[in-house]
Write a protein that holds these residues in place. Structure first.
Motif: not given
Length: 85
Positions: A47, A70, A73-75
């Motif tokens: 990240e 984003s 959200k992916a995490r």
């Protein structure tokens, strides 16, 4: 496994003080850390690298905020248990 970075390491990567790291988080320009123990938080290196790459590419603050959203959200999606089909 993604390496995790301490606040001091993140600050060094951005060439800022530790306090500035938390200011970037509050402005939405950096992801929040992951709680690894009751007293320790760390950032996934992937990240941090993504945000640095966006800065180098000349992305605007609005574009970086979108990237941070984003990444967050992916995490969260990666942490969620799979749904039953």
């Amino acid at each position: 496994m993604t390496p995790l970075m301490k606040a001091e390491e993140v600050a060094a990567r951005f060439a800022v003080r530790r306090e500035t790291v938390y200011r970037l988080i509050s402005r939405g320009l950096l992801t929040s850390p992951v709680k690894v123990t009751a007293r320790a938080s760390r950032w996934p290196e992937t990240e941090i690298n993504a945000v640095i790459a966006a800065r180098i590419a000349g992305k605007t603050d609005a574009q970086i905020k979108s990237l941070v959203q984003s990444l967050t959200k992916a995490r969260q999606a990666a942490d969620s248990p799979p749904s039953a089909a």
